[in-house]
Write an enzyme that holds these catalytic residues in place. Sequence first.
Site, mmCIF file in Angstrom:
data_model
loop_
_atom_site.group_PDB
_atom_site.id
_atom_site.type_symbol
_atom_site.label_atom_id
_atom_site.label_comp_id
_atom_site.label_asym_id
_atom_site.label_seq_id
_atom_site.Cartn_x
_atom_site.Cartn_y
_atom_site.Cartn_z
ATOM 1 N N CYS A 18 18.549 11.394 36.326
ATOM 2 C CA CYS A 18 17.504 11.764 35.742
ATOM 3 C C CYS A 18 15.972 11.831 36.837
ATOM 4 O O CYS A 18 16.187 11.068 38.077
ATOM 5 C CB CYS A 18 16.708 10.620 35.174
ATOM 6 S SG CYS A 18 18.516 11.036 33.654
ATOM 7 N N ARG B 216 17.803 16.114 39.984
ATOM 8 C CA ARG B 216 18.204 15.238 39.405
ATOM 9 C C ARG B 216 18.988 14.773 37.767
ATOM 10 O O ARG B 216 19.428 13.814 36.945
ATOM 11 C CB ARG B 216 17.586 13.976 39.919
ATOM 12 C CG ARG B 216 17.014 14.128 41.394
ATOM 13 C CD ARG B 216 15.818 12.925 41.214
ATOM 14 N NE ARG B 216 16.088 11.996 40.565
ATOM 15 C CZ ARG B 216 17.018 10.785 41.361
ATOM 16 N NH1 ARG B 216 15.637 10.932 43.110
ATOM 17 N NH2 ARG B 216 16.565 9.167 41.958
ATOM 18 N N TRP C 24 19.459 13.682 32.932
ATOM 19 C CA TRP C 24 21.164 13.952 32.904
ATOM 20 C C TRP C 24 21.770 13.207 31.390
ATOM 21 O O TRP C 24 21.631 11.622 31.689
ATOM 22 C CB TRP C 24 21.667 13.384 34.451
ATOM 23 C CG TRP C 24 23.095 13.947 34.404
ATOM 24 C CD1 TRP C 24 23.530 14.985 35.181
ATOM 25 C CD2 TRP C 24 23.747 13.156 34.376
ATOM 26 N NE1 TRP C 24 25.161 14.277 34.673
ATOM 27 C CE2 TRP C 24 25.270 13.335 34.543
ATOM 28 C CE3 TRP C 24 24.338 11.267 33.858
ATOM 29 C CZ2 TRP C 24 26.454 12.872 34.482
ATOM 30 C CZ3 TRP C 24 25.894 10.390 34.215
ATOM 31 C CH2 TRP C 24 26.772 11.732 34.412
ATOM 32 N N ASN D 105 14.644 6.085 33.924
ATOM 33 C CA ASN D 105 16.046 6.421 34.927
ATOM 34 C C ASN D 105 17.105 4.922 35.378
ATOM 35 O O ASN D 105 16.149 4.071 34.908
ATOM 36 C CB ASN D 105 15.938 7.061 36.587
ATOM 37 C CG ASN D 105 15.412 8.287 36.776
ATOM 38 O OD1 ASN D 105 15.002 8.759 35.439
ATOM 39 N ND2 ASN D 105 15.205 8.113 37.914
ATOM 40 N N GLY D 106 18.407 5.258 35.063
ATOM 41 C CA GLY D 106 19.085 3.982 34.979
ATOM 42 C C GLY D 106 19.583 3.701 33.254
ATOM 43 O O GLY D 106 19.663 4.928 32.964
ATOM 44 N N GLU E 45 37.460 18.281 50.637
ATOM 45 C CA GLU E 45 35.949 18.586 50.664
ATOM 46 C C GLU E 45 35.941 20.137 50.166
ATOM 47 O O GLU E 45 34.988 20.264 49.395
ATOM 48 C CB GLU E 45 35.215 18.440 51.719
ATOM 49 C CG GLU E 45 33.875 18.848 51.559
ATOM 50 C CD GLU E 45 32.938 18.410 50.415
ATOM 51 O OE1 GLU E 45 33.102 17.264 49.951
ATOM 52 O OE2 GLU E 45 31.733 18.811 50.157
ATOM 53 N N LYS F 114 34.617 20.934 47.036
ATOM 54 C CA LYS F 114 32.809 22.492 46.578
ATOM 55 C C LYS F 114 33.175 23.596 46.459
ATOM 56 O O LYS F 114 32.129 23.200 45.275
ATOM 57 C CB LYS F 114 33.061 22.296 47.886
ATOM 58 C CG LYS F 114 31.495 23.462 48.284
ATOM 59 C CD LYS F 114 30.764 21.750 49.408
ATOM 60 C CE LYS F 114 30.822 21.004 48.246
ATOM 61 N NZ LYS F 114 30.338 19.856 48.426
ATOM 62 N N GLU G 220 33.245 22.022 41.959
ATOM 63 C CA GLU G 220 31.698 21.614 41.678
ATOM 64 C C GLU G 220 31.720 23.123 41.268
ATOM 65 O O GLU G 220 30.702 22.391 40.259
ATOM 66 C CB GLU G 220 31.431 20.683 42.807
ATOM 67 C CG GLU G 220 30.209 20.319 42.091
ATOM 68 C CD GLU G 220 29.836 19.372 44.132
ATOM 69 O OE1 GLU G 220 29.941 20.311 45.192
ATOM 70 O OE2 GLU G 220 29.355 18.826 43.248
ATOM 71 N N HIS H 69 56.810 18.026 46.747
ATOM 72 C CA HIS H 69 57.320 16.835 46.137
ATOM 73 C C HIS H 69 56.788 16.808 44.537
ATOM 74 O O HIS H 69 56.235 15.856 43.787
ATOM 75 C CB HIS H 69 57.081 15.592 47.008
ATOM 76 C CG HIS H 69 57.546 15.854 48.251
ATOM 77 N ND1 HIS H 69 59.164 15.730 48.476
ATOM 78 C CD2 HIS H 69 57.142 16.053 49.493
ATOM 79 C CE1 HIS H 69 59.107 15.574 49.458
ATOM 80 N NE2 HIS H 69 58.122 15.883 50.644
ATOM 81 N N LYS I 181 22.607 15.464 40.916
ATOM 82 C CA LYS I 181 22.140 15.138 42.780
ATOM 83 C C LYS I 181 22.972 13.664 42.322
ATOM 84 O O LYS I 181 23.570 13.139 43.632
ATOM 85 C CB LYS I 181 21.736 15.480 42.981
ATOM 86 C CG LYS I 181 20.974 15.612 44.523
ATOM 87 C CD LYS I 181 21.603 16.900 44.971
ATOM 88 C CE LYS I 181 21.339 16.367 46.453
ATOM 89 N NZ LYS I 181 23.203 17.147 47.407
HETATM 90 O O1 M6R Z 1 24.437 10.669 47.523
HETATM 91 P P1 M6R Z 1 26.097 10.456 47.389
HETATM 92 O O2 M6R Z 1 26.415 11.234 48.950
HETATM 93 O O3 M6R Z 1 26.045 8.767 47.814
HETATM 94 O O4 M6R Z 1 26.542 11.112 46.751
HETATM 95 C C1 M6R Z 1 28.406 10.714 46.975
HETATM 96 C C2 M6R Z 1 28.708 11.857 45.729
HETATM 97 O O5 M6R Z 1 27.908 12.179 44.800
HETATM 98 C C3 M6R Z 1 28.249 13.413 46.597
HETATM 99 O O6 M6R Z 1 28.712 13.742 47.794
HETATM 100 C C4 M6R Z 1 29.171 14.707 45.184
HETATM 101 O O7 M6R Z 1 30.140 14.365 45.502
HETATM 102 C C5 M6R Z 1 28.601 15.475 45.984
HETATM 103 N N1 M6R Z 1 27.410 16.236 45.373
HETATM 104 C C6 M6R Z 1 29.420 16.160 45.476
HETATM 105 O O8 M6R Z 1 29.091 18.256 46.208
#
Ligand code: M6R
Length: 605
Positions: free
Chosen positions: A2, A27, A75, A99-100, A478, A482, A485, A501, A600
């Site tokens: 948010c 956000r 969000w 927010n929160g 990772e 990616k 996501e 396995h 984000k």
């Molecule tokens: O802001 P942060 O690095 O703490 O965020 C952690 C994860 O939410 C973040 O790395 C997320 O997995 C990425 N958006 C993936 O691309």
Amino acid sequence: MCGIIGYTGINEAVKKVTQGLEILEYRGYDSVGICASVGGKLEIVKTKGRVSELNKLLANEPIQNDLCAIGHTRWATHGAPSYVNSHPHMVGKTCLVHNGIIENYKEIKSRLENEGVNFVSDTDTEVGCGLINYYYEKTNEPYEAILSASDKMRGSYAFAIMFSDEENTIYAIRQGSPLIIAKGQDGFYLASDLTALIPFTKEYYSLCEGEVVKLAGNKAEIYQKGEPQWKRTDMTYEMAKKGGYDHFMLKEMYEQPKAIENSLSSRIKDGLPDFSVDGMDKSFFEEIKAIHIVACGSAMHAGLVASHLIEKLAFVPTRVYIASEYRYTPPLTIDDTLVVVVSQSGETADSLASLRYAKEKGFKTLGIVNAVETTIAKEADYRAYTYAGPEIAVATTKGYATQVSLMSLFAICLAYNKGKIDTNTAKDLTTCLFSHAPKALGEVLERRDEVKEIAKLIYERDDIFYIGRGIDYQMSQEASLKLKEISYIHSQAYAAGELKHGTISLIECGTPVIAIATEEKLFDKIDSNVKEVRARGAYTILICDGEMENAQECADKVFILPKSSYIGNIFSSLAVAQLIAYEVARLRGCDIDKPKNLAKSVTVE
Ligand code: M6R
């Protein structure tokens, strides 16, 4: 998670707030709204959808003579995205954006309902608004009302609040969620994220936990403290724009070589790693007996790569924890264990909670953070900024790359200070990292067309596997995240030897399996693992070091990495994986910078 923005000043409040909302949209982007103070009245315009939808509504029915406004991009947590659930919320004379999460909202809601308050949404936010209004109607004192309500609320929140009988005035409070105020030539601003304020001003103050601020006329006042201590940011508006690229993700990928250099340069002296700029001297490193790396998502994956290097070079036992699980793990060792919390945003709720838990248990803590002045950076005993610059795309690229580069330097520094490697080796490794990592990564980015061809071969599949061994397995986690996501293709990363396995039963005719092979001593083994899946019909893609013998025959499609080193390969293979994810998502027509269901900065647990 948010976004909040507010402005009070001399003109065009709605225009400024909507401009800020466009920047903040990363956000959260399922609903959006604005409240403006117009001629002694509060006007709210809100809608499900994105800022562009709000702009259409505002174009049809413009708000005139606006000097003060607050806005929000959401969000969803409590209640689906809808008109009623979107912010701002208004109860009685009180209107706010939030927010929160207010964890005890149910209990507050039923108390207020018993007092006759009527709620229309499913949100915890409206309950927070109702509670502030309850005290406001009792006391007619904004500060008292906000503090009394905050006293009753559990959880995390940042509120920007307007009262209908106090024209052109914004109050704000934060507890656990970030909030920044800023001073411009034309008035005062407030936002959940410094980036949203850059088009307007560079002078800012980041509110402390529990502080209440009043922005009105030509004054910003922090209750019981007076004038805020303004700071200046060197971020520019250009940094927060796409700069000719189709997506922020693409721009941020191409910014990686420079970002890696920025993350390392101030920490190398006479060719050796040196973290004294971050307050970490020789004795700091000598004392470390064990390390916990705690983070979420990609930051946690960066920790996996780092843990591999730390153990390999410095022989310091290192465990990587998913931050949301860390608090449920009893601390086995405390003495001389360093807890490293890694976070691009510096605000991730689970990472922050882990940091607080570690401090409570008596661990020494280090925050590796990108966004300056954020809560994790402020609360950790030590902090090292990654200096990647603003990262707008939800999928992290340069954030992750700089976390890996900074922690790789940390691993070399630790090994050197503990006497596990000599000066020449430390210098060689540092040079490798500083020159090979950005170079190798940059060279792959120049071969984007080759990756486009790979993407064409796999973008229509439902499942894609990544496999690797050693550091390549850590990196492939990772790579896989990616891909799923942003392309919404199911993808999993597997230790190459583990696939047989159980999971190998999922391999069907044509299932893409992408193998990463950068370590010479593992070439033969990975070759066998590729053969195993190929024999079961998989379409195999190999990303490998040029030294791998007969690489072209090993798989259906092969990408040979530029000639580099062990460390350079970590970054070049990363760039191939990032490009694969990007090009696949593009071919599938996905919203690359704003993937569905995501946001984000994840400021809720
Ligand atoms: O802001 P942060 O690095 O703490 O965020 C952690 C994860 O939410 C973040 O790395 C997320 O997995 C990425 N958006 C993936 O691309």
